[in-house]
Design a protein around this motif. Structure first.
Motif, mmCIF file in Angstrom:
data_model
loop_
_atom_site.group_PDB
_atom_site.id
_atom_site.type_symbol
_atom_site.label_atom_id
_atom_site.label_comp_id
_atom_site.label_asym_id
_atom_site.label_seq_id
_atom_site.Cartn_x
_atom_site.Cartn_y
_atom_site.Cartn_z
ATOM 1 N N VAL A 82 0.827 -1.203 0.000
ATOM 2 C CA VAL A 82 0.000 0.000 0.000
ATOM 3 C C VAL A 82 0.867 1.262 0.000
ATOM 4 N N LEU A 83 1.898 1.294 0.835
ATOM 5 C CA LEU A 83 2.747 2.482 0.900
ATOM 6 C C LEU A 83 3.497 2.720 -0.405
ATOM 7 N N THR A 84 3.968 1.662 -1.029
ATOM 8 C CA THR A 84 4.658 1.822 -2.316
ATOM 9 C C THR A 84 3.708 2.435 -3.347
ATOM 10 N N GLN A 85 2.486 1.942 -3.377
ATOM 11 C CA GLN A 85 1.490 2.471 -4.320
ATOM 12 C C GLN A 85 1.185 3.941 -4.032
ATOM 13 N N ARG A 86 1.023 4.289 -2.742
ATOM 14 C CA ARG A 86 0.688 5.669 -2.384
ATOM 15 C C ARG A 86 1.871 6.616 -2.624
ATOM 16 N N VAL A 87 3.094 6.147 -2.364
ATOM 17 C CA VAL A 87 4.280 6.971 -2.631
ATOM 18 C C VAL A 87 4.383 7.237 -4.125
ATOM 19 N N GLU A 88 4.205 6.200 -4.957
ATOM 20 C CA GLU A 88 4.266 6.386 -6.413
ATOM 21 C C GLU A 88 3.227 7.404 -6.863
ATOM 22 N N HIS A 89 2.016 7.282 -6.335
ATOM 23 C CA HIS A 89 0.926 8.187 -6.701
ATOM 24 C C HIS A 89 1.272 9.636 -6.353
ATOM 25 N N TYR A 90 1.638 9.876 -5.096
ATOM 26 C CA TYR A 90 1.895 11.247 -4.658
ATOM 27 C C TYR A 90 3.204 11.805 -5.221
ATOM 28 N N ALA A 91 4.226 10.980 -5.380
ATOM 29 C CA ALA A 91 5.492 11.471 -5.946
ATOM 30 C C ALA A 91 5.254 11.992 -7.366
ATOM 31 N N VAL A 96 8.188 14.883 -7.582
ATOM 32 C CA VAL A 96 9.423 14.641 -6.827
ATOM 33 C C VAL A 96 9.886 13.198 -7.051
ATOM 34 N N THR A 97 11.152 12.973 -6.794
ATOM 35 C CA THR A 97 11.710 11.625 -6.874
ATOM 36 C C THR A 97 12.049 11.165 -5.465
ATOM 37 N N TYR A 98 12.311 9.875 -5.343
ATOM 38 C CA TYR A 98 12.675 9.313 -4.048
ATOM 39 C C TYR A 98 13.580 8.117 -4.289
ATOM 40 N N GLY A 99 14.258 7.693 -3.236
ATOM 41 C CA GLY A 99 15.138 6.519 -3.322
ATOM 42 C C GLY A 99 14.373 5.263 -2.963
ATOM 43 N N PRO A 130 -7.067 5.471 6.039
ATOM 44 C CA PRO A 130 -6.281 5.738 4.824
ATOM 45 C C PRO A 130 -5.798 7.177 4.702
ATOM 46 N N GLY A 131 -6.588 8.144 5.141
ATOM 47 C CA GLY A 131 -6.172 9.542 5.063
ATOM 48 C C GLY A 131 -4.949 9.830 5.919
ATOM 49 N N VAL A 132 -4.821 9.143 7.029
ATOM 50 C CA VAL A 132 -3.656 9.327 7.903
ATOM 51 C C VAL A 132 -2.413 8.787 7.209
ATOM 52 N N LEU A 133 -2.536 7.610 6.621
ATOM 53 C CA LEU A 133 -1.416 7.027 5.870
ATOM 54 C C LEU A 133 -1.009 7.970 4.743
ATOM 55 N N ASP A 134 -1.973 8.479 3.994
ATOM 56 C CA ASP A 134 -1.662 9.413 2.904
ATOM 57 C C ASP A 134 -0.995 10.683 3.432
ATOM 58 N N TYR A 135 -1.454 11.175 4.581
ATOM 59 C CA TYR A 135 -0.830 12.372 5.158
ATOM 60 C C TYR A 135 0.652 12.125 5.433
ATOM 61 N N VAL A 136 0.987 10.979 6.012
ATOM 62 C CA VAL A 136 2.393 10.684 6.321
ATOM 63 C C VAL A 136 3.200 10.592 5.024
ATOM 64 N N VAL A 137 2.641 9.988 3.994
ATOM 65 C CA VAL A 137 3.325 9.898 2.695
ATOM 66 C C VAL A 137 3.575 11.296 2.132
ATOM 67 N N VAL A 138 2.546 12.134 2.109
ATOM 68 C CA VAL A 138 2.693 13.500 1.582
ATOM 69 C C VAL A 138 3.703 14.272 2.423
ATOM 70 N N HIS A 139 3.644 14.119 3.722
ATOM 71 C CA HIS A 139 4.579 14.798 4.619
ATOM 72 C C HIS A 139 6.022 14.443 4.268
ATOM 73 N N LEU A 141 7.205 13.078 1.458
ATOM 74 C CA LEU A 141 7.562 13.508 0.100
ATOM 75 C C LEU A 141 7.747 15.030 0.022
ATOM 76 N N ALA A 142 7.056 15.771 0.860
ATOM 77 C CA ALA A 142 7.243 17.223 0.897
ATOM 78 C C ALA A 142 8.673 17.573 1.315
ATOM 79 N N HIS A 143 9.308 16.683 2.053
ATOM 80 C CA HIS A 143 10.707 16.902 2.429
ATOM 81 C C HIS A 143 11.634 16.823 1.211
ATOM 82 N N ARG A 144 11.166 16.282 0.113
ATOM 83 C CA ARG A 144 11.973 16.264 -1.113
ATOM 84 C C ARG A 144 12.053 17.670 -1.709
ATOM 85 N N ARG A 145 11.153 18.537 -1.290
ATOM 86 C CA ARG A 145 11.190 19.942 -1.715
ATOM 87 C C ARG A 145 11.782 20.830 -0.624
#
Length: 178
Positions: A82-91, A96-99, A130-139, A141-145
């Motif tokens: 689930v996290l991989t899918q959500r990271v891909e979606h939001y990235a 942004v890119t990620y490692g 799910p919204g909490v999980l998405d918030y952590v992902v967005v949070h 990924l925002a560090h990539r900026r």
């Protein structure tokens, strides 16, 4: 209601519900018993909510220790998926890119982002709304900026998740139940 009274040179009354469920009342030395009892009556609903939360935390800790290795493994794999899918979606949405993505069981963190862009997430996010999980992902990924928690960082988070404050609050209030 049972409580422990602590008198000191303070000027105001305060109430604390400790992790072990004790109610502590801090009062000025010259405060009367009647004033303390009236204060407790006004705060009875708040005290009941805090005591209930402490009870739920204790129950959650007990149930968490009862997870089998097989259950933990299942949740970790589900979290990775689930996290991989959500990271891909939001990235993609955030440009942004990620490692690499690592799934861990940290005691005090839900996620982190390293300078090279590696992301770490706590598998317990899969047990949350799910919204909490998405918030952590967005949070993260925002560090990539913005590799900080400046106003610009929070503006990025808000742009991609306008209701982030609701999920951040939920996590602060309920995260320790997990």
């Amino acid at each position: 209601m049972e409580y422990e009274l602590i008198r000191s040179s303070r000027r105001t009354l305060s109430i604390e519900v400790s992790r072990d469920g004790r109610v502590l009342v801090r009062a000025p030395r010259n405060c009367s018993k009647k004033q303390i009892e009236e204060f407790l009556a006004r705060k009875a609903e708040w005290i009941a909510e805090k005591l209930d939360m402490q009870k739920r935390i204790a129950e959650q800790v007990e149930s968490r220790t009862q997870l089998t290795d097989q259950q933990r493994s299942f949740y970790r794999e589900k979290a990775r998926e689930v996290l991989t899918q959500r990271v891909e979606h939001y990235a993609k949405a955030m440009g942004v890119t990620y490692g690499r993505i690592a799934i861990r069981e940290q005691k005090t963190r839900w996620g982190s982002c390293s300078a090279p862009g590696n992301l770490n997430f706590n598998w317990k996010l899969i047990l949350m709304p799910p919204g909490v999980l998405d918030y952590v992902v967005v949070h993260e990924l925002a560090h990539r900026r913005e590799m900080n928690h400046s106003d610009r960082f929070w503006a990025v988070v808000e742009y991609y998740m306008p209701e982030y404050k609701k999920y951040r609050k939920w996590l602060k209030e309920n995260g320790r139940l997990f």
